[in-house]
Design a protein around this motif. Structure first.
Motif, mmCIF file in Angstrom:
data_model
loop_
_atom_site.group_PDB
_atom_site.id
_atom_site.type_symbol
_atom_site.label_atom_id
_atom_site.label_comp_id
_atom_site.label_asym_id
_atom_site.label_seq_id
_atom_site.Cartn_x
_atom_site.Cartn_y
_atom_site.Cartn_z
ATOM 1 N N ALA A 112 0.630 -1.180 0.016
ATOM 2 C CA ALA A 112 0.159 -0.241 -0.004
ATOM 3 C C ALA A 112 0.985 1.271 0.010
ATOM 4 O O ALA A 112 0.594 2.106 -0.785
ATOM 5 C CB ALA A 112 -0.992 -0.072 1.295
ATOM 6 N N LEU A 113 1.948 1.199 0.698
ATOM 7 C CA LEU A 113 2.652 2.420 0.985
ATOM 8 C C LEU A 113 3.489 2.771 -0.271
ATOM 9 O O LEU A 113 3.702 3.794 -0.594
ATOM 10 C CB LEU A 113 3.681 2.595 2.206
ATOM 11 N N ALA A 114 4.265 1.859 -0.832
ATOM 12 C CA ALA A 114 4.926 1.721 -2.093
ATOM 13 C C ALA A 114 4.120 2.166 -3.199
ATOM 14 O O ALA A 114 4.633 2.683 -4.149
ATOM 15 C CB ALA A 114 5.672 0.589 -2.267
ATOM 16 N N SER A 115 2.736 2.013 -3.076
ATOM 17 C CA SER A 115 1.735 2.221 -4.179
ATOM 18 C C SER A 115 1.487 3.961 -4.317
ATOM 19 O O SER A 115 1.039 4.381 -5.234
ATOM 20 C CB SER A 115 0.413 1.588 -4.097
ATOM 21 N N ALA A 135 -6.104 -0.117 -5.657
ATOM 22 C CA ALA A 135 -4.968 -1.051 -5.556
ATOM 23 C C ALA A 135 -4.426 -1.132 -4.193
ATOM 24 O O ALA A 135 -3.787 -1.909 -3.682
ATOM 25 C CB ALA A 135 -4.045 -0.619 -6.722
ATOM 26 N N ILE A 136 -4.341 0.184 -3.742
ATOM 27 C CA ILE A 136 -3.592 0.391 -2.441
ATOM 28 C C ILE A 136 -4.573 -0.535 -1.338
ATOM 29 O O ILE A 136 -3.799 -1.251 -0.544
ATOM 30 C CB ILE A 136 -3.784 1.746 -1.933
ATOM 31 N N LEU A 137 -5.785 -0.738 -1.403
ATOM 32 C CA LEU A 137 -6.416 -1.568 -0.571
ATOM 33 C C LEU A 137 -6.229 -3.022 -0.825
ATOM 34 O O LEU A 137 -6.216 -3.744 0.159
ATOM 35 C CB LEU A 137 -8.133 -1.152 -0.813
ATOM 36 N N LEU A 138 -5.975 -3.380 -1.988
ATOM 37 C CA LEU A 138 -5.711 -4.586 -2.436
ATOM 38 C C LEU A 138 -4.452 -5.251 -2.480
ATOM 39 O O LEU A 138 -4.117 -6.470 -2.344
ATOM 40 C CB LEU A 138 -6.422 -5.221 -3.602
ATOM 41 N N ALA A 139 -3.635 -4.372 -2.655
ATOM 42 C CA ALA A 139 -2.055 -4.792 -2.807
ATOM 43 C C ALA A 139 -1.461 -5.665 -1.840
ATOM 44 O O ALA A 139 -0.897 -6.715 -2.037
ATOM 45 C CB ALA A 139 -1.187 -3.471 -2.987
ATOM 46 N N ASP A 140 -1.813 -5.429 -0.373
ATOM 47 C CA ASP A 140 -1.307 -6.449 0.521
ATOM 48 C C ASP A 140 -2.477 -7.405 1.059
ATOM 49 O O ASP A 140 -2.194 -8.276 2.110
ATOM 50 C CB ASP A 140 -1.190 -5.579 1.865
ATOM 51 N N LYS A 141 -3.570 -7.401 0.300
ATOM 52 C CA LYS A 141 -4.446 -8.644 0.571
ATOM 53 C C LYS A 141 -4.596 -9.562 -0.326
ATOM 54 O O LYS A 141 -4.490 -10.775 -0.040
ATOM 55 C CB LYS A 141 -5.921 -7.993 0.782
ATOM 56 N N CYS A 142 -4.582 -9.153 -1.636
ATOM 57 C CA CYS A 142 -4.715 -10.041 -2.618
ATOM 58 C C CYS A 142 -3.433 -10.422 -3.301
ATOM 59 O O CYS A 142 -3.201 -11.605 -4.070
ATOM 60 C CB CYS A 142 -5.506 -9.387 -3.962
ATOM 61 N N GLY A 143 -2.347 -9.768 -2.902
ATOM 62 C CA GLY A 143 -0.907 -9.926 -3.691
ATOM 63 C C GLY A 143 -0.717 -9.353 -4.879
ATOM 64 O O GLY A 143 -1.511 -8.544 -5.508
ATOM 65 N N PHE A 162 -7.988 -0.040 -15.306
ATOM 66 C CA PHE A 162 -7.255 -1.509 -15.182
ATOM 67 C C PHE A 162 -5.495 -1.111 -14.999
ATOM 68 O O PHE A 162 -4.836 -1.837 -14.241
ATOM 69 C CB PHE A 162 -7.217 -2.259 -16.419
ATOM 70 N N TYR A 163 -5.057 0.117 -15.635
ATOM 71 C CA TYR A 163 -3.756 0.322 -15.450
ATOM 72 C C TYR A 163 -3.469 0.728 -13.800
ATOM 73 O O TYR A 163 -2.771 0.368 -13.096
ATOM 74 C CB TYR A 163 -3.278 1.454 -16.167
ATOM 75 N N GLY A 164 -4.515 1.394 -13.403
ATOM 76 C CA GLY A 164 -4.561 2.080 -11.789
ATOM 77 C C GLY A 164 -4.651 0.950 -10.942
ATOM 78 O O GLY A 164 -4.103 1.183 -9.717
ATOM 79 N N VAL A 165 -5.383 -0.030 -11.100
ATOM 80 C CA VAL A 165 -5.439 -1.135 -10.154
ATOM 81 C C VAL A 165 -4.516 -2.172 -10.201
ATOM 82 O O VAL A 165 -4.659 -3.041 -9.189
ATOM 83 C CB VAL A 165 -7.007 -1.923 -10.619
ATOM 84 N N GLY A 166 -3.500 -1.878 -11.103
ATOM 85 C CA GLY A 166 -2.269 -3.278 -11.132
ATOM 86 C C GLY A 166 -1.061 -2.652 -11.372
ATOM 87 O O GLY A 166 -0.382 -1.997 -10.723
ATOM 88 N N ILE A 167 -0.878 -2.838 -12.573
ATOM 89 C CA ILE A 167 0.464 -2.408 -13.171
ATOM 90 C C ILE A 167 1.124 -1.163 -12.872
ATOM 91 O O ILE A 167 2.294 -0.981 -12.578
ATOM 92 C CB ILE A 167 0.701 -3.092 -14.407
#
Length: 397
Positions: free
Chosen positions: A43-46, A217-225, A273-278
């Motif tokens: 989340a923080l690196a995002s 993406a910040i909310l999901l990065a450390d939950k979904c991987g 899609f760009y914002g939620v992932g890559i």
């Protein structure tokens, strides 16, 4: 840049701003990754990408607000306003601490312990454990050569790390996101928007979409991987670009309001899609996979590739349109996204929940030495493998 009396001075200012942005793109994700605990590192690196998105959104908004002003100075006002966030950042940098890993590498363990206590909510045992891991990694790596090991004689492990970091940054930009972001007004005019104000309004929608989904993406990065978000993102971008290409091609033969809105929405979906992932995860991934001794140089190489590919996409988009048409350009970017999906599937292991010292094992590196002594006020734990130690602590809890 805002007070430039000539083009040469404007270009010099742009060069300095570009150099500053390059430094920030290297250091900001590394700083966030090194100071954060594994549970919130994604989340923080995002945040790097989300504030880039907010900056682009402010750029779109300022374009709309300042457009009615005389052309002789409206662009000067827009550039001058950019000095305000830079001043705020300068003031805030006076108060933020160095990262514990950087401090340990320079023998300043006392300062590193204070930072770790601050970022561990005062939990002494957690702070001491993280400090012991960092000190162990620093001792193993203190005599290593950095640039030589990275570029001229990389080990298989380092080579896989470099391949992963360069690859994820390459596909982040080669997916054509710069073309959609920078040339959105041209795309929307081509899609059938006749008025410039309408095209600018639709372009602002791109900025809003990107920022909203980076928050997701910040909310999901450390939950979904990392891997699920990267794969969903790059495949989704490929599909939306395919639809955008098809709708722009259809406008040549069967123009209409439905086709126009399909083109507009597909551009927004591409940004989503760009914002939620890559978009954000590329920075997270590249900043967390290198060992301590190679993190700065490795991230520098990854950012250099990122900026070079992004510049190439933005500078060649108009020429590409003349050569293969605008719909052909987006079809090409869709195919690149498909290749990016294959790359993410085979080359990027999952790093969620791993400490920075443990990530190198995923790429075939050696684990940290065993028998790491960890002393804390609440007691002592020693003589066990770190991974087994965590498992035993979980069982006790």
């Amino acid at each position: 840049m805002s007070v430039a009396p000539s083009f040469a001075v404007l270009l010099l200012g742009r060069f300095l701003a570009g150099a500053a942005a390059g430094l920030a793109l290297v250091t900001a994700p590394i700083y966030a990754s090194e100071i954060a605990s594994p549970e919130v590192r994604g989340a923080l690196a995002s945040l790097t990408e989300i504030f880039m998105g907010i900056g682009i959104l402010f750029g779109y908004i300022s374009n709309n607000v300042l457009a009615p002003l005389p052309r002789s100075y409206n662009w000067r006002v827009m550039l001058g306003l950019s000095a305000l966030p830079a001043l705020i950042i300068f003031v805030l940098l006076i108060f933020i601490p160095e990262t514990p890993r950087w401090l340990v590498m320079r023998g300043r363990q006392g300062e590193a312990r204070k930072v770790l206590l601050m970022t561990s909510n005062g939990d002494v045992e957690v702070a001491e454990q993280r400090l012991a891991e960092i000190e162990c990694a620093a001792k193993v790596e203190e005599s290593s050569v950095r640039w030589g090991e990275l570029l001229s004689r990389p080990s298989p492990c380092v080579l896989r790390m470099l391949f992963a970091a360069i690859g994820v940054n390459f596909f982040q930009q080669a997916s054509g996101i710069q073309a959609v972001t920078l040339y959105a007004p041209k795309i929307f005019v081509r899609a059938g928007m006749k008025k410039k104000s309408q095209a600018l309004a639709a372009t602002s929608g791109i900025g809003v979409t990107k920022v909203v989904f980076i928050f997701v993406a910040i909310l999901l990065a450390d939950k979904c991987g990392r891997r699920p978000l990267l794969l969903t993102s790059i495949i989704g971008m490929g599909g939306s670009l395919l639809v955008l290409s098809g709708s722009l091609w259809t406008m040549n033969t069967h123009p209409g309001p439905v086709v126009k809105w399909v083109a507009i929405v597909s551009a927004w979906v591409d940004e989503a899609f760009y914002g939620v992932g890559i978009g954000p995860i590329a920075w997270v991934y590249a900043s967390e996979i290198f060992p301590l001794r190679l993190r700065g140089p490795g991230m520098s190489v990854a950012v250099m590739v990122n900026r070079m590919v992004g510049t190439l996409v933005s500078m060649t988009f108009l020429s590409l349109n003349k050569a293969i048409t605008i719909q052909g350009s987006f079809l090409m970017y869709a195919l690149i996204c498909a290749l990016g999906g294959v790359f993410c599937w085979f080359a990027l292991p999952e790093t969620k929940g791993r400490t920075l010292e443990e990530v190198q094992v995923l790429f075939g590196g050696d684990p940290l030495p065993k028998n790491v002594e960890i002393s804390a006020k609440v007691g002592e734990v020693s003589g066990t493998d770190l991974e087994m130690q965590r498992s035993m602590e979980n069982i006790e809890l």
